[in-house]
Write an enzyme that holds these catalytic residues in place. Sequence first.
Site, PDB file in Angstrom:
ATOM      1  N   ASP A 162      -3.374  -2.733  10.980  1.00 31.56           N
ATOM      2  CA  ASP A 162      -4.626  -1.567  10.693  1.00 31.56           C
ATOM      3  C   ASP A 162      -5.471  -1.973  11.782  1.00 31.56           C
ATOM      4  OD1 ASP A 162      -6.263   0.052   9.546  1.00 31.56           O
ATOM      5  OD2 ASP A 162      -7.840  -1.557   8.289  1.00 31.56           O
ATOM      6  N   ASP A 181     -11.005   1.098   2.239  1.00 29.40           N
ATOM      7  CA  ASP A 181     -11.944   0.380   2.423  1.00 29.40           C
ATOM      8  C   ASP A 181     -13.154  -0.122   1.889  1.00 29.40           C
ATOM      9  OD1 ASP A 181     -10.661  -1.170   5.290  1.00 29.40           O
ATOM     10  OD2 ASP A 181     -10.512   1.366   5.588  1.00 29.40           O
ATOM     11  N   HIS A 240      -9.680  -3.225   0.275  1.00 25.02           N
ATOM     12  CA  HIS A 240      -9.569  -3.692   1.137  1.00 25.02           C
ATOM     13  C   HIS A 240     -11.161  -4.945   1.565  1.00 25.02           C
ATOM     14  CE1 HIS A 240      -9.858  -4.324   6.022  1.00 25.02           C
ATOM     15  NE2 HIS A 240      -9.996  -5.267   5.859  1.00 25.02           N
ATOM     16  N   MET A 244     -14.149  -6.021   2.872  1.00 22.32           N
ATOM     17  CA  MET A 244     -15.502  -6.618   3.629  1.00 22.32           C
ATOM     18  C   MET A 244     -15.928  -6.486   3.315  1.00 22.32           C
ATOM     19  SD  MET A 244     -13.603  -4.059   7.088  1.00 22.32           S
ATOM     20  CE  MET A 244     -13.067  -2.600   5.811  1.00 22.32           C
ATOM     21  N   GLY A 265      -4.910   5.974   9.928  1.00 17.23           N
ATOM     22  CA  GLY A 265      -6.271   6.872  10.237  1.00 17.23           C
ATOM     23  C   GLY A 265      -6.692   7.610  10.723  1.00 17.23           C
ATOM     24  N   MET A 282     -16.795  -2.117   2.089  1.00 19.99           N
ATOM     25  CA  MET A 282     -17.830  -2.671   2.896  1.00 19.99           C
ATOM     26  C   MET A 282     -19.278  -2.771   2.673  1.00 19.99           C
ATOM     27  SD  MET A 282     -17.122  -0.270   6.774  1.00 19.99           S
ATOM     28  CE  MET A 282     -14.984  -0.016   6.636  1.00 19.99           C
ATOM     29  N   MET A 305      -5.554  -7.101  11.556  1.00 21.77           N
ATOM     30  CA  MET A 305      -7.011  -5.980  11.856  1.00 21.77           C
ATOM     31  C   MET A 305      -6.113  -5.895  13.317  1.00 21.77           C
ATOM     32  SD  MET A 305      -7.784  -4.881   9.023  1.00 21.77           S
ATOM     33  CE  MET A 305      -9.271  -4.415   9.733  1.00 21.77           C
ATOM     34  N   HIS A 346      -4.893   2.919   1.349  1.00 19.80           N
ATOM     35  CA  HIS A 346      -5.914   1.614   1.386  1.00 19.80           C
ATOM     36  C   HIS A 346      -7.214   2.222   1.306  1.00 19.80           C
ATOM     37  CE1 HIS A 346      -6.253  -1.897   3.939  1.00 19.80           C
ATOM     38  NE2 HIS A 346      -7.289  -0.604   4.558  1.00 19.80           N
ATOM     39  N   SER A 369      -5.631   5.592   5.187  1.00 15.66           N
ATOM     40  CA  SER A 369      -7.388   5.042   5.301  1.00 15.66           C
ATOM     41  C   SER A 369      -8.170   6.039   4.416  1.00 15.66           C
ATOM     42  CB  SER A 369      -7.281   4.199   6.323  1.00 15.66           C
ATOM     43  OG  SER A 369      -8.616   3.747   6.576  1.00 15.66           O
TER      44      SER A 369
END
Length: 218
Positions: free
Chosen positions: A174, A36, A67, A69, A196, A38, A138, A34, A9
Amino acid sequence: MSEILICPSMMCAKFGNLHDEVKELDEAGADVFHMDIMDGQFVPNFAMGIQDYEYIRSVTDKKMDAHLMIMNPGNYIDLFADLGANIIYIHPEADLHPTRTLAKIKDRGILAGIAINPGTSVESVKELLYLADVVMVMSVNPGFAGQKYLPFIDNKIHELVDLKANYQFKLSIDGAISEERIKTLSKVGVDAFILGTSALFGKDASYKELIQKYKSFK
């Protein structure tokens, strides 16, 4: 995906030395980087910008996911496809037409993923499983690193493992994934682990030692 897939992550990486972080993870045997993304709306945080994505993509030939979000993820599929994403995850709650968005991902030749929040039931996304190549559970509320694993998620994992064969998706998880959970959940039927600070970053052992150990569990 017969072996355990390890997916660092990257929001947990040391950004002061990102080039070396990516190279070390790549050489250590990481399978998927990975990422993220956001927007501060779907989740109460901002993370990983376009420049971060471009830079990591320029350093490694390994697979990268996105991912998303974010609200209205369907508006950004072409953007992340053009950036070189190999897997794109969406949260169905963030999209008015998730089936259309998943189909758009697949039309770009990219693996389509569904991310299932702790408060989202499997039943509520069951029709989407026909279009999903990967389903990511999640095990923490999305938006922040360093949270505690929510143990009631185990029931959802078992439910999805039972559905894998019929719907032909792979299962990833995750959030607060420890070494012990990699051991346990890989035997249950989880295919990929997003790691992570609980199992990969900020440890005394090297990335290579850790990743090779985790891959040996299955």
